[in-house]
Design a protein around this motif. Sequence first.
Motif, short mmCIF file in Angstrom:
data_model
loop_
_atom_site.label_atom_id
_atom_site.label_comp_id
_atom_site.label_asym_id
_atom_site.label_seq_id
_atom_site.Cartn_x
_atom_site.Cartn_y
_atom_site.Cartn_z
N GLU A 56 45.78 33.82 54.52
CA GLU A 56 45.88 35.28 54.54
C GLU A 56 46.47 35.87 53.26
OE1 GLU A 56 45.32 33.85 58.57
OE2 GLU A 56 46.79 33.32 57.02
N ALA A 57 47.35 35.14 52.58
CA ALA A 57 47.94 35.65 51.34
C ALA A 57 47.02 35.45 50.14
CB ALA A 57 49.28 34.96 51.07
N LEU A 58 45.82 34.92 50.39
CA LEU A 58 44.88 34.59 49.31
C LEU A 58 43.56 35.33 49.48
CD1 LEU A 58 45.53 30.75 49.44
CD2 LEU A 58 46.49 32.35 47.78
N THR A 59 43.60 36.53 50.02
CA THR A 59 42.36 37.23 50.32
C THR A 59 42.12 38.44 49.42
OG1 THR A 59 43.51 38.50 52.03
CG2 THR A 59 42.35 36.51 52.73
N SER A 60 43.03 38.73 48.48
CA SER A 60 42.87 39.88 47.60
C SER A 60 43.37 39.51 46.21
CB SER A 60 43.67 41.07 48.15
OG SER A 60 43.54 42.19 47.29
N PHE A 61 42.52 39.79 45.20
CA PHE A 61 42.83 39.41 43.82
C PHE A 61 42.62 40.61 42.90
CE2 PHE A 61 41.94 35.59 46.07
CZ PHE A 61 42.71 34.60 45.48
N SER A 62 43.60 40.84 42.02
CA SER A 62 43.54 41.96 41.08
C SER A 62 43.16 41.49 39.69
CB SER A 62 44.90 42.67 41.03
OG SER A 62 45.28 43.13 42.31
N PHE A 63 42.77 42.45 38.84
CA PHE A 63 42.36 42.13 37.47
C PHE A 63 43.36 42.73 36.48
CE2 PHE A 63 38.72 41.29 39.97
CZ PHE A 63 38.06 40.26 39.32
N SER A 64 43.24 42.30 35.22
CA SER A 64 44.21 42.68 34.19
C SER A 64 44.31 44.19 34.04
CB SER A 64 43.84 42.05 32.85
OG SER A 64 43.82 40.64 32.96
N SER A 65 43.20 44.88 34.10
CA SER A 65 43.19 46.34 34.04
C SER A 65 41.97 46.82 34.80
CB SER A 65 43.15 46.82 32.58
OG SER A 65 41.84 46.65 32.05
N LYS A 66 41.89 48.13 34.97
CA LYS A 66 40.79 48.65 35.79
C LYS A 66 39.47 48.70 35.03
CE LYS A 66 42.15 53.45 34.86
NZ LYS A 66 42.65 54.69 35.51
N ARG A 67 39.46 48.26 33.75
CA ARG A 67 38.21 48.30 33.00
C ARG A 67 37.75 46.92 32.52
NH1 ARG A 67 36.54 53.39 31.70
NH2 ARG A 67 38.06 55.07 31.93
N ASP A 68 38.43 45.83 32.92
CA ASP A 68 37.98 44.52 32.45
C ASP A 68 37.69 43.60 33.63
OD1 ASP A 68 40.26 43.27 33.42
OD2 ASP A 68 41.31 43.33 31.51
N ALA A 69 37.21 42.40 33.32
CA ALA A 69 36.83 41.44 34.35
C ALA A 69 37.60 40.14 34.17
CB ALA A 69 35.32 41.18 34.29
N GLN A 70 38.86 40.24 33.70
CA GLN A 70 39.68 39.06 33.46
C GLN A 70 40.81 38.98 34.48
OE1 GLN A 70 38.79 36.80 31.13
NE2 GLN A 70 37.03 38.15 30.79
N LEU A 71 40.97 37.80 35.05
CA LEU A 71 42.07 37.56 35.97
C LEU A 71 43.34 37.24 35.18
CD1 LEU A 71 40.25 35.32 38.58
CD2 LEU A 71 41.23 37.56 39.06
N THR A 72 44.46 37.73 35.66
CA THR A 72 45.73 37.39 35.02
C THR A 72 46.07 35.92 35.30
OG1 THR A 72 47.03 37.99 36.95
CG2 THR A 72 46.55 39.75 35.36
#
Length: 378
Positions: free
Chosen positions: A262-278
């Motif tokens: 359950e803690a692994l169901t949502s992932f954010s990106f570096s900014s709202k305009r790129d496609a890179q994961l932190t």
Amino acid sequence: MASSPKRRGKVAPIASARWSLEKSSRVVCLLQHAIPGVGRALFEQRAGESLLFALQSNQRSKALAGAELRVLAPEWRHDFTRQTPLPLHAQTVEGETWLGVHGDDAWRMYQALQRGQQPTFVLQTHDALHALQQISVSPVRFAEAIEAFDDCRANLLPFSFDALNDRTLYFEPGQRKDPTLTDWLRDTGAYLQALPESRVLIYSAVAAQGVSETSSWFKRRAQALADAWRRQGIAAKRIQIRTTPPAETPSHTLRVALFGPEALTSFSFSSKRDAQLTAEEQQRLRVLADYLKDYYRGRLVIDSFVARLGDRNKSLALAERRADTFKRALLKNGIPARRIDIQARAKALSMRQTGVGREIKRYKPPETHRVAIKWLPD
């Protein structure tokens, strides 16, 4: 010409030689024989493990050039066939160093004592004299003690501490209890009852890998396990629940890790305009991949959606790039493509007025600019 090693022999005098059952429980049986000026010889059987025959010395430790175990006959025995010496293995038991043999070799020593023979530890040191020390184990009164030892062994639990310890329990999304754990819960409860000083530590397998455990499901599952053990008579103070495990745990502590997604169901990106994961999100993705490889056998949907910023097609293309980035990362971590579906969406921003000069302010709803995981069970 090199001189022969100086021999020194030790054996318990017949008048004082005896064997005694020092420990008797459902988890350990220990039969020991004191050797004056040396320490003790012992047979130890722990639940679910092989028999151990060992020498525990209370002498000042010296570096050994060699160590072996032989079977000797008393001087009055003439019908003895010499056996091949056995190499001795050192191990640390509760802070003490023991020299011994396990399994079939230990049983050979057990049977030799029953026949009136003397298992003998032959130790050669690295000192200037290369002293050769022979420490013989007396068979006197051995037969009187083995009945109680054998009764203890017959009552041992059929599983070891190691078989129960460091267990990772996996859960389906949204699953609080696992009915397949009935036998394991019964066995761990029996072990805890047999060893009053034992404890249980329940922790999050997700948090143990450096990922924040944000889901309330961990506490629900941990509490369900704790309740099951309490129904078996285990006191609540012997059960510890911690999100992150400590660096060290006391001996006789059963460690149980709970792994839910359950803690692994949502992932954010570096900014709202790129496609890179932190870097942090990449670590979370690796933990998700472990869950998919080690337990979950279904498929998943990568649901990528962004807040629409102007041109809808550009926003949709960004959502697709993010989904593709996430999928390629899963592939790199060993998840086959046939288990991964993609859904990309562009979502319009909401608008609201501030009341000052009718200034229009855009805001980002919390569910935008991220990738969400949806589960598709088999």
